[in-house]
Design an enzyme around this catalytic site. Structure first.
Site, PDB file in Angstrom:
ATOM      1  N   ARG A 295       9.362  -2.006  -0.007  1.00  0.00           N
ATOM      2  CA  ARG A 295       8.975  -0.946   0.192  1.00  0.00           C
ATOM      3  C   ARG A 295       9.601   0.449   0.220  1.00  0.00           C
ATOM      4  O   ARG A 295       9.169   1.606  -0.280  1.00  0.00           O
ATOM      5  CB  ARG A 295       8.206  -0.813   1.810  1.00  0.00           C
ATOM      6  CG  ARG A 295       7.144  -1.911   1.769  1.00  0.00           C
ATOM      7  CD  ARG A 295       6.091  -1.954   2.774  1.00  0.00           C
ATOM      8  NE  ARG A 295       5.117  -3.019   2.710  1.00  0.00           N
ATOM      9  CZ  ARG A 295       4.381  -3.235   3.473  1.00  0.00           C
ATOM     10  NH1 ARG A 295       4.368  -3.262   4.872  1.00  0.00           N
ATOM     11  NH2 ARG A 295       3.080  -4.426   2.963  1.00  0.00           N
ATOM     12  N   TYR A 439       1.477  -1.121  -5.648  1.00  0.00           N
ATOM     13  CA  TYR A 439       1.970  -2.415  -5.327  1.00  0.00           C
ATOM     14  C   TYR A 439       2.845  -2.211  -3.889  1.00  0.00           C
ATOM     15  O   TYR A 439       2.842  -1.024  -3.349  1.00  0.00           O
ATOM     16  CB  TYR A 439       2.622  -2.870  -6.170  1.00  0.00           C
ATOM     17  CG  TYR A 439       3.842  -2.411  -7.055  1.00  0.00           C
ATOM     18  CD1 TYR A 439       4.587  -1.260  -6.680  1.00  0.00           C
ATOM     19  CD2 TYR A 439       4.120  -2.650  -8.404  1.00  0.00           C
ATOM     20  CE1 TYR A 439       5.488  -0.701  -7.198  1.00  0.00           C
ATOM     21  CE2 TYR A 439       5.151  -2.267  -9.064  1.00  0.00           C
ATOM     22  CZ  TYR A 439       5.785  -1.207  -8.614  1.00  0.00           C
ATOM     23  OH  TYR A 439       6.629  -0.168  -9.256  1.00  0.00           O
ATOM     24  N   GLU A 440       3.127  -3.270  -3.591  1.00  0.00           N
ATOM     25  CA  GLU A 440       3.868  -3.423  -2.229  1.00  0.00           C
ATOM     26  C   GLU A 440       3.103  -3.007  -0.962  1.00  0.00           C
ATOM     27  O   GLU A 440       3.670  -2.451  -0.114  1.00  0.00           O
ATOM     28  CB  GLU A 440       5.306  -2.720  -2.209  1.00  0.00           C
ATOM     29  CG  GLU A 440       6.242  -3.338  -2.756  1.00  0.00           C
ATOM     30  CD  GLU A 440       6.705  -4.619  -2.219  1.00  0.00           C
ATOM     31  OE1 GLU A 440       6.688  -5.695  -3.271  1.00  0.00           O
ATOM     32  OE2 GLU A 440       6.483  -4.966  -1.013  1.00  0.00           O
ATOM     33  N   GLY A 441       1.947  -3.484  -1.164  1.00  0.00           N
ATOM     34  CA  GLY A 441       0.925  -2.916   0.219  1.00  0.00           C
ATOM     35  C   GLY A 441       0.530  -1.384  -0.443  1.00  0.00           C
ATOM     36  O   GLY A 441       1.449  -0.459  -0.479  1.00  0.00           O
ATOM     37  N   GLN A 446      -0.468   1.021   3.836  1.00  0.00           N
ATOM     38  CA  GLN A 446       0.930   1.642   4.503  1.00  0.00           C
ATOM     39  C   GLN A 446       0.319   2.643   5.661  1.00  0.00           C
ATOM     40  O   GLN A 446       1.060   2.664   6.807  1.00  0.00           O
ATOM     41  CB  GLN A 446       1.673   2.520   3.606  1.00  0.00           C
ATOM     42  CG  GLN A 446       2.177   1.861   2.592  1.00  0.00           C
ATOM     43  CD  GLN A 446       3.198   0.599   2.888  1.00  0.00           C
ATOM     44  OE1 GLN A 446       3.978   0.640   3.682  1.00  0.00           O
ATOM     45  NE2 GLN A 446       2.990  -0.450   1.976  1.00  0.00           N
TER      46      GLN A 446
END
Ligand SMILES: Cc1cc2nc3c(=O)[nH]c(=O)nc-3n(C[C@H](O)[C@H](O)[C@H](O)COP(=O)(O)OP(=O)(O)OC[C@H]3O[C@@H](n4cnc5c(N)ncnc54)[C@H](O)[C@@H]3O)c2cc1C
Length: 596
Positions: A295, A439-441, A446
């Site tokens: 992240r 991506y990555e949440g 977040q």
């Protein structure tokens, strides 16, 4: 043709003034990481990015990856560039010397990652994913797995991936269906389909190590029943060389909006041999190590795109001649003035610049705290640094990637119609930057992490890692006359942030939808205040150096003027965000589902 020069002077300023010159070398194990050594390393890294990676960015976008008979090929030049990258040891820059790494601070790698992402975001995906796999394996892998695999990830001859997403499950990983069946020899057989796997298959390395989330037969439902497995593309032989093919294959690659030179793969696992990483059913914990580092790294991707976008916007604004300055002719020798004279063009350029430099400073501070959390001799200092990093991770990820996308859009706008044309090169930045918000949440997730997990954690202990130092700094600078124009707006925005925090915490306890409705605006409000804090620090350092007659006067003056722009023109967005947060969840939730 787009341009790129690594911002070495600004990086040096941030390292000296925000982190503190020599601070990294005070950490046990990093004694060699002196400011001069770091400067040398980053200069070399800058050359690689400018001369090797950047020239492949646009051609890589045009050509994309190809898929034929199960084989994925990266665009022309990528293989050679990757070989140059690993031969020079860049992959192991911040890795443990016990496995062949160079043992430099993570912050140095973070700075290098910014250059890589400016130069060629697609290329950066390959080493980035490998580093994520290294982090998870070195933290949670057994000694046997580490001995067998870490060295190859560090020297870059083997690459890594992160296999979470499945067709029916993205954000909600509790829905994962991939199965892992234990074998008598201690290994597992993995079966399932993963989609959107970055670097899942490619021609850069001789082997690929997949870190795969899957369920054991006795797994409880939801995220509590997920375990993490290491599944190589080729099973290694006893001597460590590449052995037979494992039961994992790429089914296809995606045709997508951006990062076209990064292969995004459907990966089919069929009775593939894998080994458990960490404890059974505790895969999410191990994956979080990888995801948290990832992240932050994705946040830095946003920063990288923001920087290169800004540089191209400025270059164009200097040379494009249109209209005359509103105050009369500025360049009588030319048929028209360069568009950089126009206030609206300056608004665009300064917005990108103030966000980018603020984000670089905040990214450096978070990167430094990551090193402190790992290496500092004092346990309390380590814990507090870790709490700061935890709090700031969703902010860095979401704010920086939003900034990356906004700056890329600004670059297109400044280029006018030419910005919309592929050959000009800046529309690629918009397309490339867009995935970083997803991506990555996703950035929405977040924001939920910030309000739902980080804010209430241990009665607000994480929050105090930010609120205490910022509050103390504002108070200390309040009476300094030459700081008034900077510290007063920050104090007002900080007060709004504190107020919003208290109200969200209170309302959110009674009704979680209130917290959910406020989340994205709150993250932005928090992020803008955090950048304001960085700008206050930078302006103080610049003023002090100017008074002492040190440094590059033009650079310092520009810092102070950019700080002024940030405080006067960008930070006041916090007022509107505060009002929006106060409006609560009703305007969002009162609409019936059927009425949409
Ligand atoms: C180019 C590319 C590369 C990728 N690389 C990888 C990789 O290497 N490895 C990997 O495992 N995955 C990878 N992904 C997958 C990526 O991480 C997911 O796409 C992302 O996590 C979102 O999941 P989703 O697409 O299923 O969207 P969904 O989860 O279906 O979400 C759709 C929308 O709903 C929102 N939403 C969902 N749940 C909630 C909730 N509870 N509250 C509020 N809003 C919610 C989301 O914010 C989003 O806007 C990649 C994807 C792409 C496109």
């Amino acid at each position: 043709m787009p341009i790129y020069k690594a911002p070495l002077e600004d990086v040096r300023f941030v390292l000296d003034e925000i982190v503190g010159a020599g601070k990294l070398a005070e950490l046990p194990g990093y004694e060699d990481a002196t400011p001069d050594l770091i400067a040398q390393v980053l200069e070399e890294g800058a050359k690689l990015c400018e001369e090797v990676l950047f020239p492949l960015n646009q051609s890589g976008d045009g050509e994309g990856c190809t898929f034929e008979n199960g084989v994925v090929r990266t665009p022309k030049g990528f293989k050679e560039a990757y070989a140059t990258y690993i031969e020079a040891g860049w992959q192991g820059l911040s890795c443990d010397p016990a496995y062949g790494g160079q043992g430099l601070p993570k912050l140095v790698n973070t700075m290098l990652e910014e250059f890589i992402c400016s130069a060629n975001l697609s290329f950066g995906m390959y080493p980035g994913l490998s580093l994520g796999a290294y982090n998870a394996l070195s933290t949670y892998g057994s000694e046997a797995l580490k001995q067998r695999f870490l060295g190859r990830l560090v020297d870059g001859t083997w690459a890594g991936t992160m296999c979470l997403t499945e067709p029916h499950c993205g954000t909600d990983l509790g829905l994962i269906r991939t199965r892992a069946v234990p074998q008598e020899d201690g290994s597992h057989r993995i079966t399932g389909t993963k989609i959107f796997i970055s670097a899942g298959e490619h021609d850069l390395t001789e082997n690929i190590l997949h870190l795969v989330l899957a369920r054991l037969p006795d797994a409880p439902a939801g995220t509590r029943g997920i375990s993490l497995f290491l599944v190589p593309k080729f099973l290694p032989k006893e001597d460590g060389s590449v052995g037979p093919r494992n039961g994992v294959a790429c089914g296809s690659i995606e045709h997508k909006m951006g990062i076209k030179a990064s292969a995004t793969c459907v990966m089919n696992f069929e009775d593939a041999t894998g080994w458990l990483v960490g404890e059974p059913h505790k895969g999410m914990r191990a994956m979080f190590v990888m995801m948290n580092a990832a992240r932050l790294a994705v946040g830095i991707q946003g920063l990288g795109v923001a920087e290169v976008s800004y540089q191209n916007a400025v270059a164009y604004a200097r040379e494009r001649l249109q209209g005359r300055s509103l105050k009369g002719t500025a360049h009588p020798d030319k048929p028209a003035d360069p568009i950089i004279v126009h206030p609206d063009v300056r608004r665009n350029l300064l917005t990108a610049r103030a966000y980018t430099e603020g984000a670089r400073a905040l990214g450096a501070l978070v990167g430094y705290k990551l090193d402190v959390a790992e290496k500092h001799a004092d346990e309390k200092t380590r814990r507090e640094a870790d709490e700061f990093v935890q709090l700031m991770t969703p902010i860095v990820k979401a704010l920086f990637t939003d900034i990356g996308f906004e700056s890329a859009n600004i670059a297109v706008q400044v280029h006018g119609g030419h910005g919309f044309i592929w050959e000009t090169g800046v529309e690629q930045y918009v397309r490339d930057a867009r995935i970083c918000q997803i991506y990555e949440g996703t950035n929405g997730i977040q924001a939920l992490d910030l309000v739902g997990r980080k804010l209430p954690q241990d009665m607000g202990r994480l929050l105090r890692r930010f609120f205490h130092p910022v509050g103390a700094e504002i108070e200390a600078d309040m009476e300094t006359e030459e700081l008034a124009e900077f510290v007063l707006p920050l104090a007002k925005a900080f007060a709004k942030l504190q107020q919003a925090t208290a109200i969200i915490a209170q309302k959110g306890m009674k009704d979680p939808e209130e917290a959910g409705a406020a989340a994205t605006d709150y993250l932005r409000l928090f992020g803008l205040v955090a950048l304001g804090w960085m700008w206050l620090r930078m302006v103080k350092a610049a003023q002090a150096k100017r008074t002492a007659g040190e440094g590059n006067a033009a650079f310092l003056e520009a810092k102070i003027r950019t700080a002024r722009f940030y405080m006067a023109k960008l930070l006041p967005q916090t007022n509107a965000l505060f009002i929006t947060i106060m409006a609560g969840s009703k305007p969002l939730m009162e609409m019936d589902e059927a009425a949409f």
